[in-house]
Every structure is written in structure tokens, then in C-alpha cells.
Design a protein around this motif. Sequence first.
Motif, PDB file in Angstrom:
ATOM      1  N   VAL A  48      76.325  41.566  14.452  1.00  8.40           N
ATOM      2  CA  VAL A  48      75.217  42.380  14.970  1.00  8.40           C
ATOM      3  C   VAL A  48      74.639  41.626  16.164  1.00  8.40           C
ATOM      4  CG1 VAL A  48      72.966  43.404  14.456  1.00  8.40           C
ATOM      5  CG2 VAL A  48      74.712  43.269  12.656  1.00  8.40           C
ATOM      6  N   ILE A  49      74.472  42.329  17.273  1.00  4.91           N
ATOM      7  CA  ILE A  49      74.003  41.682  18.505  1.00  4.91           C
ATOM      8  C   ILE A  49      72.741  42.385  19.004  1.00  4.91           C
ATOM      9  CG2 ILE A  49      74.572  41.154  20.923  1.00  4.91           C
ATOM     10  CD1 ILE A  49      77.556  41.169  20.116  1.00  4.91           C
ATOM     11  N   ALA A  50      71.665  41.603  19.198  1.00  2.00           N
ATOM     12  CA  ALA A  50      70.455  42.152  19.829  1.00  2.00           C
ATOM     13  C   ALA A  50      70.425  41.663  21.268  1.00  2.00           C
ATOM     14  CB  ALA A  50      69.209  41.679  19.079  1.00  2.00           C
ATOM     15  N   THR A  51      70.322  42.595  22.206  1.00  2.00           N
ATOM     16  CA  THR A  51      70.314  42.234  23.631  1.00  2.00           C
ATOM     17  C   THR A  51      68.871  42.171  24.143  1.00  2.00           C
ATOM     18  OG1 THR A  51      70.390  44.554  24.279  1.00  2.00           O
ATOM     19  CG2 THR A  51      72.505  43.436  24.012  1.00  2.00           C
ATOM     20  N   GLY A  52      68.682  41.580  25.324  1.00  2.00           N
ATOM     21  CA  GLY A  52      67.388  41.680  25.998  1.00  2.00           C
ATOM     22  C   GLY A  52      67.271  43.069  26.614  1.00  2.00           C
ATOM     23  N   GLY A  53      66.051  43.490  26.894  1.00  2.00           N
ATOM     24  CA  GLY A  53      65.822  44.867  27.357  1.00  2.00           C
ATOM     25  C   GLY A  53      66.576  45.269  28.616  1.00  2.00           C
ATOM     26  N   GLY A  54      66.832  44.301  29.517  1.00  3.98           N
ATOM     27  CA  GLY A  54      67.472  44.658  30.785  1.00  3.98           C
ATOM     28  C   GLY A  54      68.987  44.604  30.746  1.00  3.98           C
ATOM     29  N   ALA A  55      69.529  44.012  29.697  1.00  4.24           N
ATOM     30  CA  ALA A  55      70.972  43.719  29.654  1.00  4.24           C
ATOM     31  C   ALA A  55      71.879  44.940  29.846  1.00  4.24           C
ATOM     32  CB  ALA A  55      71.323  42.992  28.352  1.00  4.24           C
ATOM     33  N   PRO A  56      71.616  46.073  29.185  1.00  7.20           N
ATOM     34  CA  PRO A  56      72.572  47.186  29.283  1.00  7.20           C
ATOM     35  C   PRO A  56      72.585  47.882  30.640  1.00  7.20           C
ATOM     36  CG  PRO A  56      70.829  47.686  27.695  1.00  7.20           C
ATOM     37  CD  PRO A  56      70.509  46.365  28.271  1.00  7.20           C
ATOM     38  N   CYS A  57      71.658  47.505  31.531  1.00  5.70           N
ATOM     39  CA  CYS A  57      71.597  48.177  32.836  1.00  5.70           C
ATOM     40  C   CYS A  57      72.574  47.564  33.834  1.00  5.70           C
ATOM     41  CB  CYS A  57      70.178  48.108  33.394  1.00  5.70           C
ATOM     42  SG  CYS A  57      68.972  48.695  32.205  1.00  5.70           S
ATOM     43  N   ASP A  58      73.259  46.536  33.433  1.00  4.43           N
ATOM     44  CA  ASP A  58      74.277  45.910  34.278  1.00  4.43           C
ATOM     45  C   ASP A  58      75.651  46.423  33.838  1.00  4.43           C
ATOM     46  OD1 ASP A  58      75.063  43.279  35.988  1.00  4.43           O
ATOM     47  OD2 ASP A  58      76.401  43.501  34.250  1.00  4.43           O
ATOM     48  N   LYS A  59      76.443  46.854  34.844  1.00  7.74           N
ATOM     49  CA  LYS A  59      77.717  47.512  34.533  1.00  7.74           C
ATOM     50  C   LYS A  59      78.651  46.621  33.715  1.00  7.74           C
ATOM     51  CE  LYS A  59      81.131  50.275  37.018  1.00  7.74           C
ATOM     52  NZ  LYS A  59      82.354  49.479  37.098  1.00  7.74           N
ATOM     53  N   GLU A  60      78.768  45.361  34.139  1.00  7.75           N
ATOM     54  CA  GLU A  60      79.682  44.449  33.417  1.00  7.75           C
ATOM     55  C   GLU A  60      79.190  44.194  31.998  1.00  7.75           C
ATOM     56  OE1 GLU A  60      81.242  41.994  37.289  1.00  7.75           O
ATOM     57  OE2 GLU A  60      79.969  40.986  35.843  1.00  7.75           O
ATOM     58  N   ASN A  61      77.875  44.026  31.861  1.00  7.72           N
ATOM     59  CA  ASN A  61      77.327  43.832  30.510  1.00  7.72           C
ATOM     60  C   ASN A  61      77.651  45.037  29.631  1.00  7.72           C
ATOM     61  OD1 ASN A  61      76.186  41.437  31.299  1.00  7.72           O
ATOM     62  ND2 ASN A  61      74.087  42.205  31.425  1.00  7.72           N
ATOM     63  N   TRP A  62      77.480  46.220  30.216  1.00 13.61           N
ATOM     64  CA  TRP A  62      77.734  47.436  29.419  1.00 13.61           C
ATOM     65  C   TRP A  62      79.188  47.481  28.955  1.00 13.61           C
ATOM     66  CZ3 TRP A  62      74.613  50.913  27.146  1.00 13.61           C
ATOM     67  CH2 TRP A  62      75.277  51.976  26.506  1.00 13.61           C
ATOM     68  N   GLU A  63      80.085  47.128  29.886  1.00 12.33           N
ATOM     69  CA  GLU A  63      81.515  47.150  29.534  1.00 12.33           C
ATOM     70  C   GLU A  63      81.813  46.166  28.399  1.00 12.33           C
ATOM     71  OE1 GLU A  63      82.952  48.602  33.896  1.00 12.33           O
ATOM     72  OE2 GLU A  63      83.576  46.609  33.226  1.00 12.33           O
ATOM     73  N   LEU A  64      81.239  44.976  28.522  1.00  9.81           N
ATOM     74  CA  LEU A  64      81.463  43.954  27.486  1.00  9.81           C
ATOM     75  C   LEU A  64      80.904  44.428  26.135  1.00  9.81           C
ATOM     76  CD1 LEU A  64      80.368  40.799  29.528  1.00  9.81           C
ATOM     77  CD2 LEU A  64      82.638  41.131  28.523  1.00  9.81           C
ATOM     78  N   LEU A  65      79.697  44.966  26.183  1.00  6.03           N
ATOM     79  CA  LEU A  65      79.035  45.347  24.928  1.00  6.03           C
ATOM     80  C   LEU A  65      79.710  46.545  24.264  1.00  6.03           C
ATOM     81  CD1 LEU A  65      75.356  44.972  26.202  1.00  6.03           C
ATOM     82  CD2 LEU A  65      76.431  43.543  24.442  1.00  6.03           C
ATOM     83  N   SER A  66      80.180  47.478  25.085  1.00  9.41           N
ATOM     84  CA  SER A  66      80.703  48.719  24.502  1.00  9.41           C
ATOM     85  C   SER A  66      82.184  48.611  24.115  1.00  9.41           C
ATOM     86  CB  SER A  66      80.495  49.901  25.456  1.00  9.41           C
ATOM     87  OG  SER A  66      81.124  49.645  26.667  1.00  9.41           O
ATOM     88  N   ARG A  67      82.865  47.603  24.646  1.00  9.49           N
ATOM     89  CA  ARG A  67      84.306  47.495  24.380  1.00  9.49           C
ATOM     90  C   ARG A  67      84.602  47.459  22.873  1.00  9.49           C
ATOM     91  NH1 ARG A  67      86.325  42.653  27.439  1.00  9.49           N
ATOM     92  NH2 ARG A  67      85.358  41.735  25.627  1.00  9.49           N
ATOM     93  N   ASN A  68      83.893  46.597  22.170  1.00 13.86           N
ATOM     94  CA  ASN A  68      84.088  46.560  20.713  1.00 13.86           C
ATOM     95  C   ASN A  68      82.728  46.699  20.011  1.00 13.86           C
ATOM     96  OD1 ASN A  68      83.104  44.105  21.500  1.00 13.86           O
ATOM     97  ND2 ASN A  68      84.307  42.913  20.058  1.00 13.86           N
ATOM     98  N   GLY A  69      81.870  47.543  20.603  1.00 10.71           N
ATOM     99  CA  GLY A  69      80.530  47.655  20.047  1.00 10.71           C
ATOM    100  C   GLY A  69      80.105  49.085  19.768  1.00 10.71           C
TER     101      GLY A  69
END
Length: 171
Positions: free
Chosen positions: A73-94
Motif C-alpha cells: 500500500v503506497i500513500a503519495t504526497g498530494g502533488g505526486a500524481p500530477c507528474d506524468k512519469e509519477n503517474w506512469e510509475l504508480l499506475s503500472r502495477n497500482g
Amino acid sequence: MNIVLIGMMGSGKSAVGKKVAERLRRAFYDIDALIEKEEGQTIAQIFAQKGEPAFRNLEKKMIEQATRNDGSVIATGGGAPCDKENWELLSRNGFIVWLKASPVKLLERIKKKSLSARPLLVDQRDPLQTITDLLKKREPFYAKAQQTIETDRSDINEIAEKIAMEFSKQS
Ligand code: S3P
């Protein structure tokens, strides 16, 4: 598959994340807490001494590391998902869950803990307006989540239960 919690400051990502991890007996990674540990500084100190761009780089590095795990289980900081690369990393197996809350509720929760720990809000004359503006900018990113939970009127246990139920349907 990881369970990834996104949403604004004060949306309860860390508290809910801990609960979900307990319930499902999974490891819990809190990106901000991991950054603080690695840097030996609080998020507020990092913003003050190194600036926001440096913080965003550290955040990305930590997301890269955390998403190498699976089944956590991963809790991100509020701004993290607004970055394209972060989104790709998080959604790949998330499985991504947005903890949604109104600006008034967010500010209420942040004030209960500590406004000074939130560098994006601390020096603002009107933090409610800042939260409202940030939320508006970020909503299109948050809305890409696979599950959205309205949290204004729910407690941590109810929210954790909803996430565990929805996740079990997906997997
Ligand atoms: C931020 C939120 C904070 C922290 C940093 C920046 C943001 O995390 O990552 O202060 O951009 O919204 P929380 O959402 O856990 O407060």
C-alpha cells in the motif's frame, strides 16, 4: 498489484493507507515519510532549504523505489500524481484510489494536525483559497483514479473497508 492512495493534503492518505495495509496484511509505504527518513529532514525543511523542484526530484526517486514493490500500500504526497512519469510509475502495477474531500474539510483536518508542516500552505494569507485553487488544478489528474471515495463524512475505518472491498473485486 499495489494499492496507491492519492489526493490533496489532509485527505487522509497516510492514516487510511496504514489501516488498509493492516487489514490486508501488506507493507505500507508513505512516500513523504520515506523522503524525510532518507534526507534526515522534514518536508518543510526540504522545501525551505532545497526548494520545491528539489523536493519533486526526491519524490520521483522515492516513487520509483516504492513502485518496485508489488502487493503493498503506497500513500503519495498530494502533488505526486500530477507528474506524468509519477503517474506512469504508480499506475503500472497500482490500483489507484482518490480520497476526495472538500476544501473546507481538508483545511479543517490540516489545522487539526499541523499547518506548518505543509509548506505550500504555511505562508498563504488565505489557505482555503490556496487549497481550492490547487484542488481545481489537480482534479483532472486525481479523477483518473480507478476508485474515488468521498471522505467528508466517513471515518478512516469505513474508507479502509471500501478500499479493501473494491480491491478484492478487481483482483
Ligand atoms: C504536497 C503535499 C504534501 C507533501 C508536500 C507537497 C502537495 O503531502 O508531499 O508538502 O504538493 O500537495 P501530503 O499530501 O501528505 O500532505
